[in-house]
Write an enzyme that holds these catalytic residues in place. Sequence first.
Site, PDB file in Angstrom:
ATOM      1  N   ASP A   1      10.335  32.185  13.136  1.00 47.93           N
ATOM      2  CA  ASP A   1      11.399  31.372  13.727  1.00 47.93           C
ATOM      3  C   ASP A   1      11.996  30.394  12.720  1.00 47.93           C
ATOM      4  O   ASP A   1      11.368  30.056  11.707  1.00 47.93           O
ATOM      5  CB  ASP A   1      10.849  30.566  14.907  1.00 47.93           C
ATOM      6  CG  ASP A   1      10.563  31.418  16.126  1.00 47.93           C
ATOM      7  OD1 ASP A   1      10.686  32.652  16.024  1.00 47.93           O
ATOM      8  OD2 ASP A   1      10.204  30.848  17.175  1.00 47.93           O
ATOM      9  N   ASP A   2      13.200  29.932  13.052  1.00 48.03           N
ATOM     10  CA  ASP A   2      13.870  28.766  12.446  1.00 48.03           C
ATOM     11  C   ASP A   2      14.611  29.045  11.145  1.00 48.03           C
ATOM     12  O   ASP A   2      15.351  28.190  10.672  1.00 48.03           O
ATOM     13  CB  ASP A   2      12.892  27.610  12.204  1.00 48.03           C
ATOM     14  CG  ASP A   2      12.239  27.110  13.475  1.00 48.03           C
ATOM     15  OD1 ASP A   2      12.605  27.612  14.558  1.00 48.03           O
ATOM     16  OD2 ASP A   2      11.358  26.235  13.395  1.00 48.03           O
TER      17      ASP A   2
ATOM     18  N   HIS B   1      17.902  32.703  17.839  1.00 52.49           N
ATOM     19  CA  HIS B   1      17.116  31.494  18.117  1.00 52.49           C
ATOM     20  C   HIS B   1      18.056  30.304  18.333  1.00 52.49           C
ATOM     21  O   HIS B   1      17.738  29.175  17.943  1.00 52.49           O
ATOM     22  CB  HIS B   1      16.170  31.238  16.941  1.00 52.49           C
ATOM     23  CG  HIS B   1      14.980  30.377  17.276  1.00 52.49           C
ATOM     24  ND1 HIS B   1      14.181  30.586  18.376  1.00 52.49           N
ATOM     25  CD2 HIS B   1      14.438  29.297  16.628  1.00 52.49           C
ATOM     26  CE1 HIS B   1      13.215  29.681  18.395  1.00 52.49           C
ATOM     27  NE2 HIS B   1      13.349  28.884  17.356  1.00 52.49           N
TER      28      HIS B   1
ATOM     29  N   HIS C   1      18.944  24.423  16.581  1.00 51.07           N
ATOM     30  CA  HIS C   1      17.601  24.407  17.180  1.00 51.07           C
ATOM     31  C   HIS C   1      17.514  23.273  18.193  1.00 51.07           C
ATOM     32  O   HIS C   1      17.050  22.168  17.904  1.00 51.07           O
ATOM     33  CB  HIS C   1      16.544  24.239  16.084  1.00 51.07           C
ATOM     34  CG  HIS C   1      15.176  24.663  16.516  1.00 51.07           C
ATOM     35  ND1 HIS C   1      14.366  23.869  17.291  1.00 51.07           N
ATOM     36  CD2 HIS C   1      14.480  25.816  16.286  1.00 51.07           C
ATOM     37  CE1 HIS C   1      13.225  24.492  17.511  1.00 51.07           C
ATOM     38  NE2 HIS C   1      13.261  25.676  16.917  1.00 51.07           N
TER      39      HIS C   1
ATOM     40  N   HIS D   1       6.597  30.424  11.179  1.00 50.35           N
ATOM     41  CA  HIS D   1       7.861  29.773  10.830  1.00 50.35           C
ATOM     42  C   HIS D   1       8.113  29.876   9.329  1.00 50.35           C
ATOM     43  O   HIS D   1       7.217  29.579   8.531  1.00 50.35           O
ATOM     44  CB  HIS D   1       7.835  28.301  11.256  1.00 50.35           C
ATOM     45  CG  HIS D   1       7.620  28.104  12.732  1.00 50.35           C
ATOM     46  ND1 HIS D   1       6.369  28.192  13.315  1.00 50.35           N
ATOM     47  CD2 HIS D   1       8.500  27.849  13.739  1.00 50.35           C
ATOM     48  CE1 HIS D   1       6.486  27.989  14.625  1.00 50.35           C
ATOM     49  NE2 HIS D   1       7.759  27.781  14.900  1.00 50.35           N
TER      50      HIS D   1
END
Length: 465
Positions: free
Chosen positions: A45-46, A96, A100, A189
């Site tokens: 993620d991210d 995603h 964020h 991540h």
Amino acid sequence: MQTLLLWMFYISTFYAFIPALVSRLFGFRVFRRGKSEQEYALTFDDGPDPVYTPQLLDLLKRFDAKATFFVVGIHAEKHPELLKRMHDEGHLIGIHNYVHKSNWLMRPVTVRRQIARTEAVIRRVTGEGTTFYRPPWGIVNFFDISNSNGRRIVLWSSMFGDWKASIGAKQLAERMLKKLRGGEVMLLHDCGTTLGADAGAPQNMLIALEKLLVVAQERKLRSVRVDTLFCRESASRPATTETSSTSWFKRTLVFGWLLYERLFHVLFRLRPVRKEDTIFYYKRSIYHGPNVNMENGRWLEKGDAVVELHFDNKMLFQLGTTAKSMVHLAIQLIRIVKRQLPDLAYRIADDPKMNGIKAVYAVSMINRGPEKLGFQIRELPKGLFRIASTLYLKLLFSVIHPSGPEQLNEKRDKMVPKMIVMPIDTLFGRFWLGDSYPTDQGQSKTDPIQETVRASQAADTRSSS
């Protein structure tokens, strides 16, 4: 103030808390874990991040491991070369959000725009769209799980706190190796710039990941994309499993729902019409809606005292599990309501606090047929109350009826919550049985409704003068 707190409770519960609970605990409409014995999924993620993502791609390539990257749109837009490399090297790209930010803190239309904007970036760089989505922090709202628009929401079966540098590579590797098994969906991540993360944390993740990939090779375990694991899980599911799984899930969900309802009854002091097998609960309330022209030229106005009805969801679920259709459910419900309206009349007449009640009031999606009992059907005015009522009742109906979601999709234009209202003198005129009535103390009173009706008429006279 109580009304404001009530609707804050409604909205936060049904927009955020319940969807998050059922998705996390029961995997409702989300993918969390596969069934494969030899394949697992690495998800990141991210990113993409210009420092760590290239190192990660090099590491995955060295071990011939495939992964899934849930990218933040604004990062992907800044680093299209990394997005292209992910795609060219056979990895799956998911969404995603564009920034964020938790879906709890955004309106549904804002979430949709975030998703669409990120997908546009992915399509522009790779030439392909994506149907896989992971909300930031894995937090879903009501619209995420009720109207996914063909997207598959992917959560995870294990996470390791790799966004914190203080864990260290050794401890992180130990945590990851404990979860290394077939079917696992691992959350990691490749970017440390997200709120709450440490900038250098992905370096520890890369060290720990290399150890995991070495052990995975030794155990003949293969890292695959989430869509591969998803397809394996779908193909391995027996035809009979879905029904039993759904039945188990629904029973569990209803159990949780009824616990919530019990808390709701306590907080807002709702009382049952009957001590056993009650179809609805009631309480005295103040009406805050638009003026309603009731029969005999009387009006229900803002500030009038009403009896607010709430259906018993346990009985609704029991009826829903046997009902063949929405019409069948409505017929059963109306018959039971008809039998219990005399009990409601007794309760109101027996309670001095109910003096001055002008009408009985409820909001329901089952609004065809109550007029035969003396209720009047009115449209809910546009606004927050209507939106919250629609969310709550649609979620409720999807739970209590076996084909609830299908019914909602097929009859979207008819499944609309409406106000049902009955003047208090109509309730007594239609459903008062006999000249006397029993009280909770076992005594008997005569002519019990005069004071209640007289107070209601006096209030009506004051409002029209």
